[in-house]
Write an enzyme that holds these catalytic residues in place. Structure first.
Site, mmCIF file in Angstrom:
data_model
loop_
_atom_site.group_PDB
_atom_site.id
_atom_site.type_symbol
_atom_site.label_atom_id
_atom_site.label_comp_id
_atom_site.label_asym_id
_atom_site.label_seq_id
_atom_site.Cartn_x
_atom_site.Cartn_y
_atom_site.Cartn_z
ATOM 1 N N LYS A 56 9.310 23.623 -8.111
ATOM 2 C CA LYS A 56 8.245 24.354 -7.520
ATOM 3 C C LYS A 56 8.264 25.670 -8.336
ATOM 4 O O LYS A 56 7.447 26.373 -8.864
ATOM 5 C CB LYS A 56 8.538 24.435 -6.131
ATOM 6 C CG LYS A 56 7.499 25.570 -5.529
ATOM 7 C CD LYS A 56 7.455 25.707 -4.066
ATOM 8 C CE LYS A 56 8.835 26.615 -3.575
ATOM 9 N NZ LYS A 56 8.556 28.051 -3.686
ATOM 10 N N ASN A 57 9.532 26.164 -8.239
ATOM 11 C CA ASN A 57 9.709 27.755 -8.855
ATOM 12 C C ASN A 57 9.586 27.703 -10.359
ATOM 13 O O ASN A 57 9.653 28.684 -10.779
ATOM 14 C CB ASN A 57 10.872 28.042 -8.377
ATOM 15 C CG ASN A 57 11.088 28.478 -7.019
ATOM 16 O OD1 ASN A 57 9.962 28.310 -6.127
ATOM 17 N ND2 ASN A 57 12.102 28.804 -6.306
ATOM 18 N N CYS B 74 6.924 33.464 2.054
ATOM 19 C CA CYS B 74 8.270 33.212 3.139
ATOM 20 C C CYS B 74 8.717 34.595 3.839
ATOM 21 O O CYS B 74 8.818 35.557 3.078
ATOM 22 C CB CYS B 74 9.319 32.588 2.347
ATOM 23 S SG CYS B 74 9.372 30.869 2.411
ATOM 24 N N ARG C 256 10.860 42.232 1.212
ATOM 25 C CA ARG C 256 10.885 41.774 -0.769
ATOM 26 C C ARG C 256 9.871 42.673 -1.414
ATOM 27 O O ARG C 256 8.560 42.334 -1.717
ATOM 28 C CB ARG C 256 10.146 40.145 -0.514
ATOM 29 C CG ARG C 256 11.354 39.129 0.119
ATOM 30 C CD ARG C 256 10.783 37.780 0.384
ATOM 31 N NE ARG C 256 11.069 37.081 -0.931
ATOM 32 C CZ ARG C 256 10.792 36.005 -1.229
ATOM 33 N NH1 ARG C 256 10.271 35.212 -0.256
ATOM 34 N NH2 ARG C 256 10.994 35.598 -2.478
ATOM 35 N N ASP D 56 18.560 29.307 -2.069
ATOM 36 C CA ASP D 56 17.681 28.369 -1.439
ATOM 37 C C ASP D 56 18.305 27.200 -0.844
ATOM 38 O O ASP D 56 17.587 26.158 -0.484
ATOM 39 C CB ASP D 56 16.558 28.074 -2.687
ATOM 40 C CG ASP D 56 15.755 29.151 -2.729
ATOM 41 O OD1 ASP D 56 15.464 30.049 -1.978
ATOM 42 O OD2 ASP D 56 14.806 28.930 -3.760
HETATM 43 C C1 UD1 Z 1 12.654 33.502 -6.308
HETATM 44 C C2 UD1 Z 1 12.304 32.181 -5.725
HETATM 45 C C3 UD1 Z 1 12.980 31.885 -4.650
HETATM 46 C C4 UD1 Z 1 14.357 32.238 -4.629
HETATM 47 C C5 UD1 Z 1 14.550 33.727 -5.289
HETATM 48 C C6 UD1 Z 1 16.183 34.003 -5.396
HETATM 49 C C7 UD1 Z 1 10.155 31.555 -6.601
HETATM 50 C C8 UD1 Z 1 8.535 31.428 -6.380
HETATM 51 N N1 UD1 Z 1 10.797 31.970 -5.704
HETATM 52 O O1 UD1 Z 1 12.032 34.599 -5.518
HETATM 53 O O2 UD1 Z 1 12.872 30.742 -4.078
HETATM 54 O O3 UD1 Z 1 14.968 32.246 -3.270
HETATM 55 O O4 UD1 Z 1 13.969 33.643 -6.540
HETATM 56 O O5 UD1 Z 1 16.618 32.940 -6.478
HETATM 57 O O6 UD1 Z 1 10.604 31.451 -7.841
HETATM 58 N N2 UD1 Z 1 13.860 42.386 -5.366
HETATM 59 C C9 UD1 Z 1 13.464 43.815 -5.280
HETATM 60 N N3 UD1 Z 1 12.598 44.243 -5.888
HETATM 61 C C10 UD1 Z 1 11.940 43.512 -6.777
HETATM 62 C C11 UD1 Z 1 12.180 42.045 -6.653
HETATM 63 C C12 UD1 Z 1 13.292 41.657 -6.025
HETATM 64 O O7 UD1 Z 1 14.377 44.450 -4.665
HETATM 65 O O8 UD1 Z 1 11.190 44.025 -7.540
HETATM 66 C C13 UD1 Z 1 14.943 41.939 -4.507
HETATM 67 C C14 UD1 Z 1 14.538 41.129 -3.347
HETATM 68 O O9 UD1 Z 1 14.145 41.488 -2.145
HETATM 69 C C15 UD1 Z 1 15.644 39.928 -3.014
HETATM 70 C C16 UD1 Z 1 16.320 40.037 -4.478
HETATM 71 O O10 UD1 Z 1 15.911 41.128 -5.158
HETATM 72 O O11 UD1 Z 1 16.639 40.744 -2.025
HETATM 73 C C17 UD1 Z 1 16.239 38.608 -5.125
HETATM 74 O O12 UD1 Z 1 14.767 38.367 -5.362
HETATM 75 P P1 UD1 Z 1 13.887 37.654 -6.522
HETATM 76 O O13 UD1 Z 1 15.122 37.193 -7.385
HETATM 77 O O14 UD1 Z 1 12.876 38.662 -7.277
HETATM 78 O O15 UD1 Z 1 13.273 36.389 -6.020
HETATM 79 P P2 UD1 Z 1 11.949 35.954 -5.890
HETATM 80 O O16 UD1 Z 1 11.525 35.951 -7.435
HETATM 81 O O17 UD1 Z 1 11.118 36.685 -4.794
#
Ligand code: UD1
Length: 415
Positions: free
Chosen positions: A22-23, A117, A122, A301
């Site tokens: 999915k991701n 989710c 986030r 995850d």
């Molecule tokens: C993606 C995955 C999700 C997985 C996560 C971590 C998809 C669609 N989803 O989510 O299933 O759990 O990676 O492996 O691929 N953060 C910030 N600022 C930002 C971006 C992120 O502070 O601009 C923080 C988030 O709040 C979180 C952490 O960084 O605490 C990790 O987030 P991130 O790696 O970006 O995850 P996603 O891309 O949202």
């Protein structure tokens, strides 16, 4: 609302192939914005989140056909639109990834701020900071983001290796005919799959300690096969370890090293082939300590599923969540099943119990739902997992997959 009925006390056995990741599929579908040529994507998983992103692509002006269950054909249909319907971004956080590629192609884009989710706050600050460094002027407008500007290459440092921010920047950089370097990027296999897809479309990408991208103004079409879903494969492996039994799961073992190490530590026997993992477990499990982290760390995850497993290990385990600090919202549901878990800050202390009890519990997000289903396999009597549609966002049919491993589990509609 639907519910899953799971008969407890079952061992798992058999073989299973998981669908595409999915991701990886979601950012790769977003990447099709970067070309007007035909793209064929194979091994696309049959999921609600894919339906959402396909709706979004259509709303932006793409034509999307599905000649087979897991194959999509994406072509251009008229002019690309710069604005994304707010409802689609609210439904799924990954929709925000269209900001970078739309901006790169059109010089402007308007996207509302994401939902998806509920895993605590986030933010998307890293996405926006990165885009600003390659020339975007970002403004906040009515619950959304407006970006403008002619993008240029730059060296970007990410304060945290965010998966989404790395993908956002890769997507934009692939359309810039200059050199962009992303320092401290996320190295998750799904990010790498996106990079491979962008290479298939004509971008040049070097994947080392940092990611270097030489994009092209005109990217071409591609025919690409998405990698198998390591999180779903991992979910079923944890199920076998927890309930006991023996199974062979088709996936890429190299993507699951952190999980395999922990499952071996618990006492499961694991054999790796090139494209499959065989796992055997007596269901008697040792406790352990684990900490989630960016790849190649233990995937967040798989944290809820692993916590379900540790709730019946022979002793006390400690799980530290380092990626999404609020990711223990499902714990009260496991406690309803008899688990002894105490959460303080971002750490769960799990005292293993001899067995869990069947109960009526509620899925609070995709992986929390999976954890409850696995707990139900090992519980005494029957477990009912109420689900508002979370599971279908990440598993095409978790009941079908678990039935393939010989378990008794079925969906029921609930009024
Ligand atoms: C993606 C995955 C999700 C997985 C996560 C971590 C998809 C669609 N989803 O989510 O299933 O759990 O990676 O492996 O691929 N953060 C910030 N600022 C930002 C971006 C992120 O502070 O601009 C923080 C988030 O709040 C979180 C952490 O960084 O605490 C990790 O987030 P991130 O790696 O970006 O995850 P996603 O891309 O949202």
């Amino acid at each position: 609302m639907r519910q899953l009925i799971i008969r407890g006390g079952q061992r798992l056995s058999g073989a299973l192939e998981v669908e595409g990741a999915k991701n990886a599929a979601l950012p790769i579908l977003c990447a099709t914005i970067l070309t007007d040529a035909e793209v064929i994507l194979r091994n696309v998983p049959h999921l609600q989140d894919v339906v959402t992103i396909v709706e979004l692509l259509k709303a932006l002006g793409k034509r999307v056909e599905q000649p087979e269950r897991n194959v999509y054909r994406i072509t251009a249909q008229g002019r690309l639109r710069a604005e994304v319907p707010a409802e689609l971004v609210r439904r799924m956080r990954a929709s925000f990834l269209v900001l970078g590629p739309l901006l790169a192609r059109l010089g402007e884009a308007r996207v509302s701020l994401p939902g998806g989710c509920v895993l605590g706050p986030r933010p998307v600050d890293l996405h926006l900071k990165g885009l600003a460094q390659i020339g975007a002027e970002i403004g906040l407008v009515q619950g959304g983001v407006e970006a403008r500007g002619r993008l240029h290459g730059a060296e970007i440092y990410l304060d945290y290796p965010s998966v989404g921010a790395t993908e956002q920047l890769l997507l934009a950089a692939a359309a810039i005919p200059e050199r962009t370097v992303i320092r401290n990027p996320a190295f998750e296999p799904e990010v790498e799959d996106l990079a491979h897809f962008l290479e298939a479309m004509g971008a040049r990408i070097t994947w080392g300690r940092e990611i270097e991208v030489h994009g092209a103004e005109r990217l071409h079409g591609a025919d690409y096969r998405i990698i198998p879903d390591r999180i779903n494969a991992g979910t079923y492996m944890i199920g076998v370890a927890l309930a006991g039994g023996r199974a062979r799961i088709g996936c890429r073992p190299a993507h699951l090293e952190a999980l395999l190490r922990k499952l071996r530590e618990c006492g499961a026997r694991i054999e790796e082939e090139e494209n499959a993992i065989s796992i055997e477990s007596s269901g008697e499990l040792q406790p352990l300590e684990l900490e989630t982290g960016p790849y190649p760390g233990f995937p967040t995850d798989l944290q809820p599923q692993m916590t379900a497993l540790l709730s019946v290990a022979r002793g006390t385990s400690i799980v530290r969540e380092r990626v999404f600090p609020d990711r223990f919202a499902y714990v009260p549901q496991l406690v309803r099943m008899g688990a002894q878990i105490r959460v303080s800050d971002s750490t769960a202390i799990i005292k293993g119990v001899a067995h869990l009890e069947g109960a009526a519990v509620q899925a609070t997000d995709i992986r929390a739902g999976a954890a409850l289903v696995l707990a139900g396999l090992a519980a005494q009597a029957e477990t009912v997992v109420l689900d508002e549609g979370h599971l279908a966002r990440g598993y095409s049919d978790i009941a079908r997959d678990l039935r393939a491993l010989g378990t008794k589990i079925r969906w029921e509609d609930q009024d």
